[in-house]
Design an enzyme around this catalytic site. Structure first.
Site, mmCIF file in Angstrom:
data_model
loop_
_atom_site.group_PDB
_atom_site.id
_atom_site.type_symbol
_atom_site.label_atom_id
_atom_site.label_comp_id
_atom_site.label_asym_id
_atom_site.label_seq_id
_atom_site.Cartn_x
_atom_site.Cartn_y
_atom_site.Cartn_z
ATOM 1 N N GLY A 160 0.820 -1.207 0.000
ATOM 2 C CA GLY A 160 0.000 0.000 0.000
ATOM 3 C C GLY A 160 0.856 1.260 0.000
ATOM 4 O O GLY A 160 0.490 2.285 0.565
ATOM 5 N N ALA A 161 2.007 1.185 -0.683
ATOM 6 C CA ALA A 161 3.023 2.230 -0.564
ATOM 7 C C ALA A 161 2.704 3.493 -1.347
ATOM 8 O O ALA A 161 3.346 4.524 -1.134
ATOM 9 C CB ALA A 161 4.375 1.684 -1.013
ATOM 10 N N ASP A 173 -0.863 -6.607 -6.826
ATOM 11 C CA ASP A 173 -2.035 -6.652 -5.954
ATOM 12 C C ASP A 173 -1.631 -7.356 -4.658
ATOM 13 O O ASP A 173 -1.175 -8.505 -4.689
ATOM 14 C CB ASP A 173 -3.155 -7.412 -6.663
ATOM 15 C CG ASP A 173 -4.445 -7.475 -5.875
ATOM 16 O OD1 ASP A 173 -4.453 -7.069 -4.691
ATOM 17 O OD2 ASP A 173 -5.453 -7.938 -6.436
ATOM 18 N N SER A 184 -6.972 -0.305 12.903
ATOM 19 C CA SER A 184 -7.700 0.964 12.857
ATOM 20 C C SER A 184 -8.482 1.109 14.153
ATOM 21 O O SER A 184 -8.832 0.114 14.804
ATOM 22 C CB SER A 184 -8.668 0.973 11.669
ATOM 23 O OG SER A 184 -9.581 2.059 11.755
ATOM 24 N N TYR A 188 -15.007 -4.121 7.406
ATOM 25 C CA TYR A 188 -13.758 -3.429 7.710
ATOM 26 C C TYR A 188 -13.420 -3.537 9.194
ATOM 27 O O TYR A 188 -12.297 -3.875 9.569
ATOM 28 C CB TYR A 188 -13.902 -1.967 7.297
ATOM 29 C CG TYR A 188 -12.658 -1.125 7.452
ATOM 30 C CD1 TYR A 188 -11.576 -1.297 6.606
ATOM 31 C CD2 TYR A 188 -12.585 -0.137 8.426
ATOM 32 C CE1 TYR A 188 -10.436 -0.512 6.728
ATOM 33 C CE2 TYR A 188 -11.455 0.660 8.558
ATOM 34 C CZ TYR A 188 -10.383 0.465 7.711
ATOM 35 O OH TYR A 188 -9.259 1.245 7.836
ATOM 36 N N ALA A 189 -14.398 -3.283 10.054
ATOM 37 C CA ALA A 189 -14.172 -3.386 11.496
ATOM 38 C C ALA A 189 -13.779 -4.807 11.886
ATOM 39 O O ALA A 189 -12.902 -5.016 12.734
ATOM 40 C CB ALA A 189 -15.423 -2.943 12.253
ATOM 41 N N THR A 190 -14.427 -5.789 11.268
ATOM 42 C CA THR A 190 -14.131 -7.185 11.565
ATOM 43 C C THR A 190 -12.696 -7.539 11.199
ATOM 44 O O THR A 190 -11.958 -8.148 11.981
ATOM 45 C CB THR A 190 -15.102 -8.100 10.806
ATOM 46 O OG1 THR A 190 -16.451 -7.790 11.177
ATOM 47 C CG2 THR A 190 -14.822 -9.564 11.094
ATOM 48 N N ALA A 191 -12.275 -7.146 9.991
ATOM 49 C CA ALA A 191 -10.920 -7.456 9.540
ATOM 50 C C ALA A 191 -9.872 -6.749 10.398
ATOM 51 O O ALA A 191 -8.847 -7.339 10.765
ATOM 52 C CB ALA A 191 -10.763 -7.062 8.076
ATOM 53 N N LYS A 192 -10.125 -5.489 10.739
ATOM 54 C CA LYS A 192 -9.160 -4.737 11.531
ATOM 55 C C LYS A 192 -9.082 -5.279 12.960
ATOM 56 O O LYS A 192 -8.010 -5.257 13.578
ATOM 57 C CB LYS A 192 -9.520 -3.253 11.537
ATOM 58 C CG LYS A 192 -9.370 -2.571 10.184
ATOM 59 C CD LYS A 192 -7.963 -2.700 9.612
ATOM 60 C CE LYS A 192 -7.745 -1.800 8.414
ATOM 61 N NZ LYS A 192 -6.423 -2.020 7.781
#
Length: 258
Positions: free
Chosen positions: A10-11, A60, A141, A160-164
């Protein structure tokens, strides 16, 4: 002594670019990985303009072959000392109700934020273990604790919350598994970080009505969003030799938001 290198996924993003400049200033070469070819090249040029060493890899982060390709690339350049997993995102569209979140979007967000970090860590750990040194930093996050109210700058907020949140458990366990081998594993938990003009989050934030932006900022005791360089400074420390006794932490970078 072999030259010391870091892989940063993600650079090309605002935080990613800032992290690469920070690590380069600390003497690390950076292999910068992102899907966006033109922004990635521009970010690498900024590193080089500051006197740093930078190589790019357009790929990717969710691709199953990308981690091994990145490790092989660094092996040709020097010694792999650090990995910063910044690739992530909440998906292309806002979703608040669970019944509106389809399998495809759920799996995309989980793969981008969690599975990519797992695969890159799995690829780099054997070499770090063999040399008795390594620094792994995952990007969680403050959203890992959940957010109230309407969806604002996030997309598929539940996924998103679950993955973080899962990244925090992954970080804690991997830190314990590899502590005896000189490898530290930590996570940062940024809140609202706007980065430079043109960054995805800044564009989403600035597209909100003025009252929505003001409401978001009222939740921050500092009264403002964070800057990419403020996150990069924390990650730089966690990637440094000075952080040798810091492992398994989930460090908020949020202006006292949590």
């Amino acid at each position: 002594m072999a030259e010391r290198w870091a892989i940063v996924t993600g650079a090309a993003g605002g935080i990613g670019s800032a992290v690469c400049r920070q690590l380069a200033a600390q003497g690390l070469g950076v292999l910068m990985l992102d899907m966006q070819e033109a922004p990635l090249a521009a970010a690498a040029e900024r590193v080089r303009a500051g006197g740093g060493r930078a190589e790019t890899m357009v790929a990717d982060a969710t691709g199953s072959a990308s981690p091994e390709e990145a490790v092989a690339r660094v092996a040709q350049l020097g010694r792999l000392d650090a990995l910063v997993n910044l690739a992530g995102g909440s998906g292309p569209r806002p979703v608040q109700r669970i019944e509106e979140l389809d399998d495809e979007l759920w799996e995309h967000v989980v793969a981008l934020n969690l599975t990519s970090a797992f695969r890159f860590c799995r690829a780099v750990v054997p070499a770090m273990r063999a040399q008795g040194y390594g620094r792994l930093v995952n990007t969680s996050s403050t959203a890992a604790r959940g957010r109230k109210g309407p969806v604002t700058t996030q997309g598929a907020r539940l996924a998103y919350a679950t993955a973080k949140a899962a990244l925090l458990g992954f970080t804690a366990q991997l830190a314990k598994d590899e502590a005896a081998h000189g490898i530290t594993v930590n996570a940062v938990m940024p809140a609202l970080i706007l980065a430079e003009q043109g960054s995805r989050i800044r564009e989403r934030f600035e597209a909100l009505p003025a009252e929505a932006r003001q409401a978001m900022l009222r939740d921050f005791p500092t009264g403002r969003a964070g800057e990419a360089e403020e996150v990069a400074a924390v990650i730089g420390f966690l990637c440094s030799e000075a952080a040798s006794y810091v492992s398994g932490v989930a460090l908020p970078v949020d202006g006292a938001f949590l």
